[in-house]
Design an enzyme around this catalytic site. Sequence first.
Site, PDB file in Angstrom:
ATOM      1  N   HIS A  34       0.958  -1.121  -0.023  1.00 13.27           N
ATOM      2  CA  HIS A  34      -0.069   0.024  -0.016  1.00 13.27           C
ATOM      3  C   HIS A  34       0.915   1.347   0.018  1.00 13.27           C
ATOM      4  O   HIS A  34       0.508   2.346  -0.800  1.00 13.27           O
ATOM      5  CB  HIS A  34      -0.960  -0.071   1.225  1.00 13.27           C
ATOM      6  CG  HIS A  34      -1.797   1.105   1.179  1.00 13.27           C
ATOM      7  ND1 HIS A  34      -3.029   1.252   0.495  1.00 13.27           N
ATOM      8  CD2 HIS A  34      -1.877   2.342   2.071  1.00 13.27           C
ATOM      9  CE1 HIS A  34      -3.566   2.288   0.824  1.00 13.27           C
ATOM     10  NE2 HIS A  34      -2.882   2.933   1.763  1.00 13.27           N
ATOM     11  N   SER A  86      -7.900   5.308  -2.935  1.00 11.29           N
ATOM     12  CA  SER A  86      -8.657   4.230  -2.805  1.00 11.29           C
ATOM     13  C   SER A  86      -8.728   3.726  -1.263  1.00 11.29           C
ATOM     14  O   SER A  86      -7.869   4.143  -0.308  1.00 11.29           O
ATOM     15  CB  SER A  86      -8.199   3.138  -3.571  1.00 11.29           C
ATOM     16  OG  SER A  86      -6.826   2.826  -2.961  1.00 11.29           O
ATOM     17  N   HIS A  87      -9.971   3.510  -1.048  1.00 10.17           N
ATOM     18  CA  HIS A  87     -10.478   3.149   0.413  1.00 10.17           C
ATOM     19  C   HIS A  87     -11.483   1.926   0.376  1.00 10.17           C
ATOM     20  O   HIS A  87     -12.567   1.827   0.562  1.00 10.17           O
ATOM     21  CB  HIS A  87     -11.155   4.073   1.096  1.00 10.17           C
ATOM     22  CG  HIS A  87     -10.283   4.574   2.421  1.00 10.17           C
ATOM     23  ND1 HIS A  87     -10.907   4.785   3.554  1.00 10.17           N
ATOM     24  CD2 HIS A  87      -8.983   4.548   2.589  1.00 10.17           C
ATOM     25  CE1 HIS A  87     -10.088   5.171   4.539  1.00 10.17           C
ATOM     26  NE2 HIS A  87      -8.823   5.088   3.952  1.00 10.17           N
ATOM     27  N   ASP A 109      -4.954  15.471   1.784  1.00  9.63           N
ATOM     28  CA  ASP A 109      -3.771  15.648   0.541  1.00  9.63           C
ATOM     29  C   ASP A 109      -3.965  17.187  -0.195  1.00  9.63           C
ATOM     30  O   ASP A 109      -2.952  17.502  -0.646  1.00  9.63           O
ATOM     31  CB  ASP A 109      -3.924  14.324  -0.480  1.00  9.63           C
ATOM     32  CG  ASP A 109      -3.730  13.170   0.239  1.00  9.63           C
ATOM     33  OD1 ASP A 109      -2.889  12.985   1.327  1.00  9.63           O
ATOM     34  OD2 ASP A 109      -3.919  12.120  -0.412  1.00  9.63           O
TER      35      ASP A 109
END
Length: 717
Positions: A34, A86-87, A109
């Site tokens: 990740h 993405s989550h 971000d």
Amino acid sequence: MSLADSDRELVVEELGREPTPAEAALFENLWSEHCAYRSSRPLLSAFSSEGEQVVVGPGDDAAVVALPDQETGENSGTYVTMGIESHNHPSYVDPFDGAATGVGGIVRDTLSMGAYPIALADSLYFGSFDREHSKYLLEGVVEGISHYGNCIGVPTVAGSADFHPDYEGNPLVNVACVGLTDEDRLVTAVAQEPGNKLVLVGNATGRDGLGGASFASEDLAEDAETEDRPAVQVGDPYAEKLLIEANEVLVDEGLLESARDLGAAGLGGASSELVAKGGLGAHIELERVHQREPNMNALEILLAESQERMCYEVTPENVDRVREIAERFDLGCSIIGEVTDGSYTCTFEGETVVDVDAEFLGEGAPMNDLPATEPDTPETDLPEVPLETALETVLSSPNTASKRWIYRQYDHEVGVRTSVGPGDDAAIVAVREADTGVAISSGAAPNWTSTAPYEGARAVALENATNVAAKGATPLAAVDCLNGGNPEKPDVYGGFRGIVDGLAEMCETLSTPVVGGNVSLYNDSVAGPIPPTPTLAVVGTKAGYDAPPLSVEPEGELVLVGDRVLASGEARLGGSEYLARFDGSDRFPALPEEPAALIETLAAVADDDSTLAVHDVSHGGLAVSLAEMVTGDAGLAVSLPGDDPAGELFHEQPGRALIQTDDPEAVREAFEDVAPVVSLGRATDDGRLTIDVGDEHLAVDAATIGDWRATIERGLD
């Protein structure tokens, strides 16, 4: 959490000793797939990320792109930021909080670049819509996105939603954010100078989200919904709204030297990456971190992924002012350490728990060299279906049906910048600071990329660019979210490599730099791997904020540009919703020969005064796009010149557009030597769609079309 044996050996060799428990956990998270992109980074060099418009490219929290002056084409001095994340795993375990914190993360971000968030786009992928579990996930995810986005006052203006059986055990939630800043306000995540203080601002740190980075780097187990719940963060959008406004004041007053939001791997990830980018180190006293739970240990403080937190580098003389602003917005504020010219060290109650080289921590993970197999080319197996049945079935598919149920839950007008909202080919937000309309399109096409990963990904890039051009905008830059299954499986990795190469090739052809993105692998479960899914978010620009509508007016001629089937007679239905509904297979359609010229010409024609309406043609084919243009006040009478009704109506070659115009000859002249132009018929005032193709005649009114396309609303009542 546990550090792999091979990784532990590298760490021991570098440190000259065994790692402490906190160090081992930090390496395990920051060297996870990740965070470190161990399986994907070797492939990402395929992307072109450079251009005169690119101010900050890949590697920071978000990319920064300069908007062109609409008269001179030069840098206007106004910048937009672009980011996507993405989550996926968290949204399977807890749909509401997983999706909500995905929004919160991509917004922070944006903040860390000194930008104010002005728009969101969500691209969502679920299992078959007829499964109750898919509906449960859909409802929870949409509620999470709408709750968080609405509360923080950032409009969700664009996106997509797809349903495919291979997402049943692992849905995808990809969220993009566009922000606004300028040259004077720009902040980066590169630490500047030893002696500057590290200040943590925002919510107190708890135990939620522990090990989230490593959790996101594993296949989902059968018991993930219960066993992995502690790895999912819990969001507080009201705290995020305060953080957005506080960050704006901090940037306005020039108080920040660098910034990083706390996401994957928590404080350890943000602070170590911040100083590593500047070739520096840090000394952090973990007990200084403001906490909301008692008796937290060093590892918990270091790795918790509690939301709504930012790490700032601040000069010593500005620390008191930063604290004052945090208190004004009722946010916690801790001076947790300082930037050094040594190693990255963390102490807890006087004991050193981390002492490593920051660059080795961030960049030392070895890359994976994985085998890959090429996907098979599908055989041709075309079903025979009555045309009227096919039309109703394809229009009723949840993939081509109206997504109104989803986007009506989002406040897409907050901020008073939205000129074209969700439900159109692309959204447009007004950047009045540069007298520029910013068009946004985001999505992928799992039917395409599961059929042909490379060609399907090329088509995804062209489709998003066509969406932008249909609103009269020229593509400026893109960010991608590359989703795949377990890369250790050669067929899965082969498909993933195909979508990377396809997306990169088409974006380069379109002169659209890919300036940032996200990779999410190990989207695999007991149900199997997801389709390779290359979500692309494209931003384009145009003078002003107006755009041609998608719906037709009662009068005017309709032409189709870019369709190779009607020009050549060779239909390919591979990847189409038609074959997905009726269990067939075929090769993927051939794409336009001059895609860059097509996009440029389409944008110019869309902005012409004689153009009345424009709509791209893709998912569901020509039949769906024609139906979407019809309203109760205006219909279409169309005649197709070919003799293959199913192929002509339902193939899904991207790079096509329907144009309603007062001057069809001007359209033909514009596209001469660029793409074929076919006259289809005229608009009517009866609110009906009639199609003559071969020996077939179809007729349906707008009310029936609306009823067919209300699949999602009916399914969730």
